[in-house]
Design a protein around this motif. Sequence first.
Motif, PDB file in Angstrom:
ATOM      1  N   SER A 130     -13.993   1.768   9.689  1.00  0.00           N
ATOM      2  CA  SER A 130     -14.471   1.283   8.940  1.00  0.00           C
ATOM      3  C   SER A 130     -15.452   2.204   8.464  1.00  0.00           C
ATOM      4  CB  SER A 130     -16.048   0.180  10.019  1.00  0.00           C
ATOM      5  OG  SER A 130     -16.021   0.927  10.875  1.00  0.00           O
ATOM      6  N   GLN A 131     -15.398   3.889   8.651  1.00  0.00           N
ATOM      7  CA  GLN A 131     -16.974   4.209   7.824  1.00  0.00           C
ATOM      8  C   GLN A 131     -15.892   5.454   7.088  1.00  0.00           C
ATOM      9  OE1 GLN A 131     -18.457   6.410  11.488  1.00  0.00           O
ATOM     10  NE2 GLN A 131     -20.377   5.281  10.780  1.00  0.00           N
ATOM     11  N   SER A 132     -14.561   5.283   7.635  1.00  0.00           N
ATOM     12  CA  SER A 132     -13.662   6.385   6.596  1.00  0.00           C
ATOM     13  C   SER A 132     -13.128   5.940   5.404  1.00  0.00           C
ATOM     14  CB  SER A 132     -13.030   7.040   7.544  1.00  0.00           C
ATOM     15  OG  SER A 132     -11.547   7.728   7.008  1.00  0.00           O
ATOM     16  N   ARG A 133     -13.087   6.451   4.470  1.00  0.00           N
ATOM     17  CA  ARG A 133     -12.408   6.163   2.595  1.00  0.00           C
ATOM     18  C   ARG A 133     -11.756   7.292   2.185  1.00  0.00           C
ATOM     19  NH1 ARG A 133     -15.487   1.890   1.530  1.00  0.00           N
ATOM     20  NH2 ARG A 133     -14.767   0.935  -0.221  1.00  0.00           N
ATOM     21  N   ARG A 134     -10.491   6.488   2.315  1.00  0.00           N
ATOM     22  CA  ARG A 134      -9.517   7.675   1.838  1.00  0.00           C
ATOM     23  C   ARG A 134      -8.537   7.392   1.412  1.00  0.00           C
ATOM     24  NH1 ARG A 134      -9.646  12.903   5.908  1.00  0.00           N
ATOM     25  NH2 ARG A 134      -7.466  13.140   4.250  1.00  0.00           N
ATOM     26  N   GLN A 135      -8.010   8.091   0.187  1.00  0.00           N
ATOM     27  CA  GLN A 135      -7.330   7.564  -1.164  1.00  0.00           C
ATOM     28  C   GLN A 135      -6.373   6.768   0.173  1.00  0.00           C
ATOM     29  OE1 GLN A 135      -5.681  10.401  -3.026  1.00  0.00           O
ATOM     30  NE2 GLN A 135      -7.460  10.339  -4.841  1.00  0.00           N
ATOM     31  N   VAL A 136      -5.568   5.319  -0.485  1.00  0.00           N
ATOM     32  CA  VAL A 136      -4.636   4.819   0.614  1.00  0.00           C
ATOM     33  C   VAL A 136      -2.907   5.389  -0.066  1.00  0.00           C
ATOM     34  CG1 VAL A 136      -6.312   2.427   0.738  1.00  0.00           C
ATOM     35  CG2 VAL A 136      -5.287   2.783  -0.994  1.00  0.00           C
ATOM     36  N   GLY A 137      -2.643   5.690  -1.166  1.00  0.00           N
ATOM     37  CA  GLY A 137      -1.302   6.047  -1.865  1.00  0.00           C
ATOM     38  C   GLY A 137      -0.544   4.581  -2.066  1.00  0.00           C
ATOM     39  N   SER A 138       0.732   5.145  -1.552  1.00  0.00           N
ATOM     40  CA  SER A 138       1.886   3.594  -2.284  1.00  0.00           C
ATOM     41  C   SER A 138       1.227   1.839  -1.234  1.00  0.00           C
ATOM     42  CB  SER A 138       2.961   4.094  -1.733  1.00  0.00           C
ATOM     43  OG  SER A 138       3.601   5.549  -2.516  1.00  0.00           O
ATOM     44  N   THR A 139       1.098   2.288  -0.687  1.00  0.00           N
ATOM     45  CA  THR A 139       0.091   1.018   0.582  1.00  0.00           C
ATOM     46  C   THR A 139      -0.828   0.380  -1.243  1.00  0.00           C
ATOM     47  OG1 THR A 139      -2.083   1.395   1.242  1.00  0.00           O
ATOM     48  CG2 THR A 139      -0.125   1.869   2.997  1.00  0.00           C
ATOM     49  N   PHE A 140      -1.377   0.502  -1.818  1.00  0.00           N
ATOM     50  CA  PHE A 140      -1.429  -0.035  -3.210  1.00  0.00           C
ATOM     51  C   PHE A 140      -1.085  -0.470  -3.806  1.00  0.00           C
ATOM     52  CE2 PHE A 140      -4.145  -0.725  -6.782  1.00  0.00           C
ATOM     53  CZ  PHE A 140      -5.488  -0.937  -6.671  1.00  0.00           C
ATOM     54  N   LYS A 141       0.696   0.134  -4.443  1.00  0.00           N
ATOM     55  CA  LYS A 141       1.878  -0.810  -4.667  1.00  0.00           C
ATOM     56  C   LYS A 141       2.074  -2.231  -4.632  1.00  0.00           C
ATOM     57  CE  LYS A 141       4.301   4.146  -5.403  1.00  0.00           C
ATOM     58  NZ  LYS A 141       5.350   4.612  -5.199  1.00  0.00           N
ATOM     59  N   PRO A 142       1.810  -3.127  -3.375  1.00  0.00           N
ATOM     60  CA  PRO A 142       2.165  -4.446  -3.424  1.00  0.00           C
ATOM     61  C   PRO A 142       0.677  -4.851  -3.922  1.00  0.00           C
ATOM     62  CG  PRO A 142       2.310  -3.177  -1.107  1.00  0.00           C
ATOM     63  CD  PRO A 142       1.704  -2.434  -2.068  1.00  0.00           C
ATOM     64  N   ILE A 143       0.190  -5.038  -4.184  1.00  0.00           N
ATOM     65  CA  ILE A 143      -1.323  -5.712  -5.283  1.00  0.00           C
ATOM     66  C   ILE A 143      -0.320  -5.461  -6.854  1.00  0.00           C
ATOM     67  CG2 ILE A 143      -3.327  -4.950  -6.184  1.00  0.00           C
ATOM     68  CD1 ILE A 143      -4.699  -3.877  -3.039  1.00  0.00           C
ATOM     69  N   VAL A 144      -0.209  -4.159  -6.843  1.00  0.00           N
ATOM     70  CA  VAL A 144       0.655  -3.213  -8.517  1.00  0.00           C
ATOM     71  C   VAL A 144       1.556  -5.205  -8.972  1.00  0.00           C
ATOM     72  CG1 VAL A 144       1.424  -1.871  -9.860  1.00  0.00           C
ATOM     73  CG2 VAL A 144      -0.536  -1.638  -8.630  1.00  0.00           C
ATOM     74  N   TYR A 145       1.765  -5.312  -8.427  1.00  0.00           N
ATOM     75  CA  TYR A 145       3.363  -6.076  -8.339  1.00  0.00           C
ATOM     76  C   TYR A 145       2.492  -7.229  -8.092  1.00  0.00           C
ATOM     77  CZ  TYR A 145       6.756  -2.504  -8.318  1.00  0.00           C
ATOM     78  OH  TYR A 145       7.536  -1.095  -8.503  1.00  0.00           O
ATOM     79  N   THR A 146       1.810  -7.809  -7.179  1.00  0.00           N
ATOM     80  CA  THR A 146       1.033  -9.084  -7.082  1.00  0.00           C
ATOM     81  C   THR A 146       0.922  -9.542  -7.952  1.00  0.00           C
ATOM     82  OG1 THR A 146       1.084  -8.464  -4.604  1.00  0.00           O
ATOM     83  CG2 THR A 146      -0.706 -10.085  -5.638  1.00  0.00           C
ATOM     84  N   ALA A 147      -0.184  -8.328  -8.901  1.00  0.00           N
ATOM     85  CA  ALA A 147      -0.637  -8.459 -10.279  1.00  0.00           C
ATOM     86  C   ALA A 147       0.640  -8.833 -11.332  1.00  0.00           C
ATOM     87  CB  ALA A 147      -1.838  -7.967 -10.253  1.00  0.00           C
TER      88      ALA A 147
END
Length: 729
Positions: A411-428
Amino acid sequence: MGLWGPIPTKQELSEIRQSEATEVISADGELLGKYYRFDRQSVAYEDFPDHLIHALIATEDSRFYDHNGIDGQSLMRVFFKTILLQDAASGGGSTISQQLAKNLYGRRDLGKTGMVVTKFREAIIARRIEKIYSKEDILTLYLNTVPFSDNTYGIESASHKFFNSSTSNLSIEQAATLVGTLKASNYFNPRLHPERSLGRRNVVINQMMRYKYLDPDIAEDANQTPLQLNLQYYDHDRGLATHFREELRRELTKILDTLKNEKGKPYNLYNDGLKIYTTIDYQMQSYAETAMKAHISKLQQAFEDSWGNQAPWLVNTTLVKNEIKKLPIYIQMLDKGFKEEAIYDSLRFKRDMKLFDWDSIQTVKASSIDSLVHYMKLLNTGMLSLDPQTGAIKTWIGGIDYGANQFDHVSQSRRQVGSTFKPIVYTAALENGFDACSHFSMEAVTYPGDYTPENASKPENDDPYLNYSMKYALSNSVNTIAVKVLMETGIEKVIEQAEKMGISATLPEVSSLALGTAELSVIELAKAFTPYTNNGYVSAPFFITRIETKDGKVIAKFSPDITKELSFSNDTRHLMIDMMQATVNKGTASRIRSTYKLNNDIAGKTGTTQDNRDAWFVAVTPKLTTVVWVGNDLNIPFRNTGLGQGANAALPMFATFYSSLNSDSKYNKITRAKFETVPSHLIAQTQCEETVRDNFLKRLFTNPNKPNNYKDKKKRKGFFSIFKSKDKD
């Protein structure tokens, strides 16, 4: 007359109310933890087994049922032996009722006359207690308030702590062990002094036989039984789901401030004996923590070995000094005027110190700087599993060890998410008119700001004229294509899609967003993946179902919070699940099949950030969504991609955890669940060619060795589209 302090009146005694610990209950009914000033839970007289009562009376007050709160024979013994003859071994002479008075109202230091005055005071209170309460009530009050070992109050808390059992299920040996500690709770602590505790237990058993509560044969068998503890820890530093319990405590503090008791005052988390029912599944949490410890302990060793003598925590003096200057002791000494060299001399002083190690908590000779360097090198993790249909959180691992690091990486840590963001790109992209069979070249393109994304590895058939499908690009995590999909869809539309999927963090409006330069928490990323298996709707993560008073009155209830707006269409949902299944079946997460032999319906996405600083894995199954992050809190990277990639550093935690679920039939509804069949009108888009090759004319007019500029490429796009062939040749 009150010369030595007030004595409670009969009215006050009739309204006895002791503080009680708040219990945290898992979804499967197990005691997960407690919040308390004194570790105490109440239990009714009917729940006391006979042998517990017999052990107590035989050992502490054999004439309990015959006196009215004061045992004259015992008092005479105390007067002559303890006071006049100074015989410390003669016993205290207090009845159970007098001990109850001591438990309830304590003792004051009254000097030389203290013991005599205290005994008279407790005798008066005991007599009043006997006039108000029955013998059964007195035993109930006593057993619910008496202090046991390890700052544990009450028989129920002691039963759970030392034997992982409720009071009603205590065996003769277990009951005798706990009663035996009452003579001297620390001296006979079964955790610290098992041999002493065993000897004292047998004394209690023999007393039970002496007063005809046990047959000699049963007593003999009980005496021969080894002392077997099943220790459970409910303090904040130990036990199951420690980081979760701290997150829960913070949330409860806010909730309870809004709830009022019968007196119009807020409920007290530490005193009111509340019961907090959570969504956490005890057994699943246990499986998750076991998987985490097995994986991270091995990964830690590999991490250290890979760096060897070149480890940043050994050779990067600037890094170490910067961390030293953050130490509270350094800041305090600096504020007091000490010079830096004097502070360093102090911090180099070695003393006995406990350090977290994967084998155990080690006590070693170390300095503050040694300790700092030890913790600097540790990898950490955050792992969350939730029910995507409701948002109910089933497991929560906020770090490798709460005692070593209280920072919550869910809940507290915020890190760069790398390629786990790609599904959002492809969904868009799918939502904005792209066909799943759209193909893109792997060629590198330079974007505004002179940013040129590169691929982690090149395909075996490195042909500059080949174009790859979206499915292949996502499942194999092709960076160059992900950025192209983002740019052709539009950064604003991708951000809008992310917001529809529950992401509230501010996202950078740059082309590198496609590669996961956004910083998110584990819990926020897990939320964003819930629509894929919840018919396109976002489920907000939650972990409390209800709060009850100790009497069972429900004072708060919580239910799933699911968005009313679709995040994306049903067609997009089916296509994205198919693409992410390809990631597991033959893409970057294929070791789920090859190494861990999991045959379940699983979709997913690996993620590795720049310089191998963060490793991610998101697992999507029909009934469970899991997110795993692994990295170092100081951003010390893995030395190579083979070690630090999401498939190696994060995926194994999920795979081991899910293997445990597979082996437990209790979770068949989760592990045997299947994804929906792809609708017939979408099948063609799931079976399109992985590659298509540019035809002759486009190959003729394209120089594969010349770097492409994004603006120039956009100008040429319309012209070259007429030369694209869907034939392999």
